[in-house]
Design a protein around this motif. Structure first.
Motif, mmCIF file in Angstrom:
data_model
loop_
_atom_site.group_PDB
_atom_site.id
_atom_site.type_symbol
_atom_site.label_atom_id
_atom_site.label_comp_id
_atom_site.label_asym_id
_atom_site.label_seq_id
_atom_site.Cartn_x
_atom_site.Cartn_y
_atom_site.Cartn_z
ATOM 1 N N MET A 1 0.838 -1.229 0.088
ATOM 2 C CA MET A 1 0.103 -0.077 0.078
ATOM 3 C C MET A 1 0.822 1.331 -0.046
ATOM 4 O O MET A 1 0.323 2.306 -0.222
ATOM 5 C CB MET A 1 -0.909 -0.128 1.239
ATOM 6 N N ASN A 2 2.170 1.379 0.336
ATOM 7 C CA ASN A 2 3.052 2.432 0.405
ATOM 8 C C ASN A 2 4.304 1.880 -0.170
ATOM 9 O O ASN A 2 4.787 0.688 -0.055
ATOM 10 C CB ASN A 2 3.149 2.840 2.087
ATOM 11 N N ARG A 3 5.188 2.864 -0.646
ATOM 12 C CA ARG A 3 6.576 2.560 -1.269
ATOM 13 C C ARG A 3 7.425 3.233 -0.235
ATOM 14 O O ARG A 3 8.326 3.825 -0.869
ATOM 15 C CB ARG A 3 6.656 3.222 -2.582
ATOM 16 N N LEU A 4 7.262 3.018 1.019
ATOM 17 C CA LEU A 4 8.265 3.503 1.904
ATOM 18 C C LEU A 4 9.705 3.549 1.647
ATOM 19 O O LEU A 4 10.545 4.448 1.945
ATOM 20 C CB LEU A 4 7.889 3.173 3.396
ATOM 21 N N ASP A 5 9.946 2.452 1.169
ATOM 22 C CA ASP A 5 11.507 2.170 0.811
ATOM 23 C C ASP A 5 12.071 3.050 0.061
ATOM 24 O O ASP A 5 13.132 3.328 -0.009
ATOM 25 C CB ASP A 5 11.637 0.508 0.350
ATOM 26 N N ASP A 6 11.249 3.599 -0.881
ATOM 27 C CA ASP A 6 11.939 4.633 -1.827
ATOM 28 C C ASP A 6 12.225 5.711 -1.051
ATOM 29 O O ASP A 6 13.238 6.464 -1.433
ATOM 30 C CB ASP A 6 10.674 5.156 -2.740
ATOM 31 N N LEU A 7 11.772 6.085 0.134
ATOM 32 C CA LEU A 7 12.152 7.324 0.857
ATOM 33 C C LEU A 7 13.711 6.852 1.466
ATOM 34 O O LEU A 7 14.293 7.947 1.738
ATOM 35 C CB LEU A 7 11.382 7.533 1.932
ATOM 36 N N ALA A 8 13.894 5.738 1.700
ATOM 37 C CA ALA A 8 15.366 5.404 2.158
ATOM 38 C C ALA A 8 16.580 5.803 1.492
ATOM 39 O O ALA A 8 17.646 6.141 1.893
ATOM 40 C CB ALA A 8 15.355 3.758 2.361
ATOM 41 N N ARG A 9 16.211 6.110 0.200
ATOM 42 C CA ARG A 9 17.348 6.937 -0.747
ATOM 43 C C ARG A 9 17.643 8.079 -0.608
ATOM 44 O O ARG A 9 18.609 8.668 -1.103
ATOM 45 C CB ARG A 9 17.098 6.233 -2.285
ATOM 46 N N ASP A 10 16.576 8.902 -0.006
ATOM 47 C CA ASP A 10 16.641 10.203 0.311
ATOM 48 C C ASP A 10 17.713 10.671 1.364
ATOM 49 O O ASP A 10 17.427 10.009 2.618
ATOM 50 C CB ASP A 10 15.367 10.814 0.532
ATOM 51 N N PRO A 11 18.540 11.426 1.369
ATOM 52 C CA PRO A 11 19.666 11.361 2.293
ATOM 53 C C PRO A 11 19.033 12.287 3.511
ATOM 54 O O PRO A 11 19.875 12.106 4.587
ATOM 55 C CB PRO A 11 20.834 12.179 1.449
ATOM 56 N N VAL A 12 18.092 12.847 3.503
ATOM 57 C CA VAL A 12 17.447 13.616 4.403
ATOM 58 C C VAL A 12 16.283 12.998 5.082
ATOM 59 O O VAL A 12 16.082 12.838 6.534
ATOM 60 C CB VAL A 12 16.996 15.072 4.009
ATOM 61 N N LEU A 13 15.351 12.316 4.471
ATOM 62 C CA LEU A 13 14.184 11.622 4.917
ATOM 63 C C LEU A 13 14.805 10.273 5.414
ATOM 64 O O LEU A 13 14.032 9.654 6.319
ATOM 65 C CB LEU A 13 13.160 11.632 4.125
ATOM 66 N N GLY A 14 15.629 9.770 4.744
ATOM 67 C CA GLY A 14 16.142 8.156 4.967
ATOM 68 C C GLY A 14 16.247 8.039 6.370
ATOM 69 O O GLY A 14 15.796 6.881 6.838
ATOM 70 N N PRO A 15 17.172 8.778 7.195
ATOM 71 C CA PRO A 15 17.047 8.288 8.357
ATOM 72 C C PRO A 15 16.029 8.172 9.553
ATOM 73 O O PRO A 15 15.990 7.648 10.395
ATOM 74 C CB PRO A 15 18.093 9.523 9.007
ATOM 75 N N TYR A 16 14.857 8.767 9.282
ATOM 76 C CA TYR A 16 13.695 8.833 9.843
ATOM 77 C C TYR A 16 12.640 7.672 9.304
ATOM 78 O O TYR A 16 11.845 7.226 9.963
ATOM 79 C CB TYR A 16 12.935 10.105 9.682
ATOM 80 N N LEU A 17 13.241 6.885 8.386
ATOM 81 C CA LEU A 17 12.541 5.624 7.741
ATOM 82 C C LEU A 17 12.182 4.606 8.769
ATOM 83 O O LEU A 17 11.025 4.154 8.875
ATOM 84 C CB LEU A 17 13.125 5.070 6.419
#
Length: 325
Positions: free
Chosen positions: A1-17
């Motif tokens: 239902m979500n593609r949260l793993d895509d956010l892991a590649r973002d250097p700013v948002l990734g640490p909060y994943l």
């Protein structure tokens, strides 16, 4: 239902994943399990036709997905039924394979008040608080931000986003079924935050603005749209019980009062770009909501007042900059 793993590649948002994913996944497990409404809405998603639209257009007032010729007659019937199960459609409008989803709000009117003031969003991170079905996120996508995160706790609207996302494939758009208070701190993550139609529902508007400020990069842009009280005084209306039949309306400030709230919450360069009275052109009852709308909330003898006798709904669009603290 979500593609949260895509956010892991973002250097700013990734640490909060990890923290974000734990909260979101817990919510989704509840939707799949004991939440009766969630289970029913999942069934509506399952009845959507498995088809790719021949074309899409998110850069127009009525967002268009495909054409009627993309579907067989039985698929059209399934689509119409599934979209009906996702009511109420508050924000829009949409043209979905020829079906006109005539939402309660014509959100293009609010978008037009804002669009010319946004500036470049290329490569920026955007948070949309109370993103509803995602209408504004889809409109923003045409401006090529790197990430758009919407949070929407109400299941009908969240599932509307999921339905639309079946056909509008924007990898940078994410919608999370969360309340603002369920979000991690996400310190200095977002270049722009949109908070439209939310602040008057908050019991403590200054605490909300402080939380938003903490999530923004220094120099980031806040887009704040909210009910306001007309007049030059530094005051706010606090309805006794209900405002326009709603029992979850708390503080309605004048623009001057709202400016003080923003200043004391860490914002500067505050400017009001629009003040507009809500009319039936922008909000009205349609076949896609099955409930009352603006005309039912106003005094029939004096449409500039609510049924409770308060001043009728007027909304301001405010832009502000997150200053260094």
């Amino acid at each position: 239902m979500n593609r949260l793993d895509d956010l892991a590649r973002d250097p700013v948002l990734g640490p909060y994943l990890p923290e974000l994913a734990a909260t979101v996944n817990g919510r989704i497990r509840g939707i799949h399990g004991c939440d009766k409404k969630g289970v029913a809405l999942l069934g509506a998603l399952d009845r959507l036709p498995d088809v790719r639209p021949s074309s899409t257009d998110v850069n127009q007032a009525r967002i268009r997905i495909g054409t009627a010729d993309d579907l067989a007659p039985n698929q059209m019937a399934s689509l119409d039924a599934a979209l009906g199960e996702l009511k109420p459609w508050r924000k829009g409008p949409f043209e979905i394979f020829g079906i006109h989803v005539d939402s309660e709000w014509d959100s293009s009117i609010k978008w037009n008040r804002l669009a010319e003031h946004l500036g470049s969003l290329s490569g920026k991170r955007v948070l949309d608080i109370g993103s509803n079905c995602g209408y504004y996120m889809f409109r923003l996508a045409a401006r090529q931000p790197s990430v758009i995160v919407g949070i929407e706790p109400y299941l009908n609207y969240y599932f509307q986003f999921l339905a639309l996302s079946r056909f509008l494939a924007f990898s940078q758009i994410h919608c999370l079924p969360l309340k603002l208070e369920e979000m991690p701190s996400m310190h200095r993550c977002f270049d722009m935050v949109m908070c439209m139609g939310i602040l008057y529902h908050r019991r403590s508007p200054l605490d909300t603005l402080l939380q938003i400020h903490g999530m923004m990069v220094p120099g980031g842009q806040l887009v704040l749209e909210t009910l306001v009280l007309e007049g030059d005084g530094e005051m706010a209306l606090f309805p006794q019980k209900r405002y326009a039949k709603m029992n979850n309306i708390f503080f309605i400030p004048t623009v001057a009062c709202l400016t003080h709230w923003l200043t004391r919450s860490g914002f500067d360069a505050i400017r009001c770009v629009d003040v507009s009275r809500t009319t039936a052109k922008e909000q009205r009852k349609t076949d896609w909501i099955d409930s009352e709308s603006l005309a039912d909330f106003l005094d029939p003898d004096d449409p500039e007042k609510t049924v409770e006798g308060y001043p009728g709904p007027v909304r301001a669009m405010i832009l502000a900059t997150s200053r260094h603290r």
